[in-house]
Design an enzyme around this catalytic site. Structure first.
Site, mmCIF file in Angstrom:
data_model
loop_
_atom_site.group_PDB
_atom_site.id
_atom_site.type_symbol
_atom_site.label_atom_id
_atom_site.label_comp_id
_atom_site.label_asym_id
_atom_site.label_seq_id
_atom_site.Cartn_x
_atom_site.Cartn_y
_atom_site.Cartn_z
ATOM 1 C CD GLU A 19 -2.846 0.904 2.464
ATOM 2 O OE1 GLU A 19 -3.403 -0.199 2.548
ATOM 3 O OE2 GLU A 19 -3.066 1.843 3.240
ATOM 4 N NE ARG A 107 -16.935 6.215 8.330
ATOM 5 C CZ ARG A 107 -17.088 6.037 9.614
ATOM 6 N NH1 ARG A 107 -18.302 5.927 10.108
ATOM 7 N NH2 ARG A 107 -16.052 5.976 10.430
ATOM 8 N N GLY A 108 -14.403 5.657 5.109
ATOM 9 C CA GLY A 108 -13.449 6.748 5.318
ATOM 10 C C GLY A 108 -13.453 7.159 6.778
ATOM 11 C CB ALA A 124 -17.965 0.474 3.385
ATOM 12 C CE LYS A 166 -18.052 -2.938 5.296
ATOM 13 N NZ LYS A 166 -16.713 -2.536 5.765
ATOM 14 C CD GLN A 177 -7.287 -0.299 10.348
ATOM 15 O OE1 GLN A 177 -6.120 -0.224 10.022
ATOM 16 N NE2 GLN A 177 -8.204 0.594 9.983
#
Ligand code: FAD
Length: 305
Positions: A19, A107-108, A124, A166, A177
């Site tokens: 990333e 979602r952020g 999300a 989701k 995460q």
């Protein structure tokens, strides 16, 4: 779907991905292609690029994705913060036109003082549903999973129910995460599988190379558990300035040394768990990921000079 999907690859073998983020400065942007070229030689399956909440860095995000495209397959993060249906539709169309068909629907993180996204999408789940509705299977969709439980959620059970939602709305795989606590990860994995979440899990791992970065990542938004073996690394190198506030030479380097060895053990533990992919938060640093892959034996790389 005409392009190959990482989730299909993950069902066959453990993937490795990195990333990166769009640098804030012009100097950072100038340096990034060189860094990416070296990172590309480590042979990742994909490289993802973060997206500033509120679309603050969307131009740079697209520029970085184009740099990544020259090296490997890009995956973009996309958040709901401040987004309208039109803005998301337009950006997704742009991504497709520019050869980016893998998206992490998030979602952020809410900016300080906000209580919602101030946009058309609250979660999300809404973004996943929108992408599938408007673009069919033109995108492979990844979603976030939080082994420690998301900070806003009342229970892990509820969090897992949203993760299942989701999947049911069309997500292809989960990107986790950071989670330094393997027992917590194991429990979460077994509970999501019991709850019917079948899609592959790509484990997000942060190289432990700086005290402040570990503390910020664990504590700023995520309430991420710090197990004893990581706490020991922090304690051993806690005092990095003298009483006058001057940096003590060698402490940062010693932290990185011990932190990298700690991360190698974590990496081996995740691999032994049989996760479907390993996703290293490379943070635009070649030397850290290269050293990790070398020490862990994941890639054959000459030692640092
Ligand atoms: P959601 O899935 O919406 O979950 C947020 C909370 O709402 C959880 O408590 C969940 O249980 C609950 N919830 C979910 N769906 C519903 C629903 N339908 N109804 C009611 N409650 C619901 N942030 C950025 O700003 N930019 C980035 O580039 C970025 N990259 C990331 C990369 C990874 C791998 C990860 C794991 C996170 C990243 N984040 C990024 C952070 C992420 O945006 C935050 O963790 C955010 O707080 C939650 O995002 P989410 O997609 O999990 O949200």
């Amino acid at each position: 779907m005409s392009f190959f999907k990482f989730s299909d690859v993950m069902r066959k073998r453990q993937t490795l991905s990195f990333e990166v983020y769009p640098p804030k400065t012009d100097r950072g942007m100038e340096k990034l292609p060189g860094t990416l070229e070296k990172i590309g030689k480590l042979n990742p399956d994909y490289i993802s690029c973060t997206y500033g909440a509120g679309g603050s860095n969307v131009g740079k995000n697209r520029e970085v994705l184009q740099m990544v495209r020259k090296i490997t397959t890009p995956l973009t993060h996309l958040t709901c913060i401040g987004q309208t249906r039109d803005s998301v539709y337009q950006q997704l169309g742009q991504y497709l036109d520019e050869g980016v068909s893998n998206v992490l629907a998030l979602r952020g993180d809410l900016p300080f003082g906000w209580t919602g996204t101030r946009g058309d999408f609250d979660h999300a789940t809404d973004l996943v549903a929108f992408i599938r509705h408007e673009f069919g299977d033109k995108f492979e969709i990844a979603v976030a999973g939080t082994p420690g439980g998301h900070v806003e959620c009342r229970s892990l059970e509820e969090d897992i129910a949203h993760l299942k939602q989701k999947q049911d709305l069309g997500a292809d795989f989960i990107l986790t995460q950071l989670c330094f606590d393997l027992d917590q990860f194991r429990t979460w994995l077994s509970r999501i599988r019991k709850a019917g979440v079948r899609i592959p899990v790509d484990a997000g791992i942060m190289p432990v190379v700086s005290k402040n970065a570990v503390l910020t990542q664990c504590l700023s938004h995520n309430a991420c558990a710090i197990p004893r073996d990581l706490a020991l690394v922090l304690t051993h190198h806690w005092f990095d300035t003298d009483p006058e506030g001057n940096e003590i030479p060698g402490v940062k380097e010693a932290f990185r040394e011990e932190g990298l060895d700690y991360t190698v053990r974590l990496l081996h533990a995740y691999i032994a768990e049989g996760v479907d992919g390993i996703h290293l938060y490379a943070m635009n640093q070649y030397s850290n990921v290269a050293e990790l892959l070398r020490r862990s034996g994941l890639r054959n790389i000459p030692a640092e000079p």
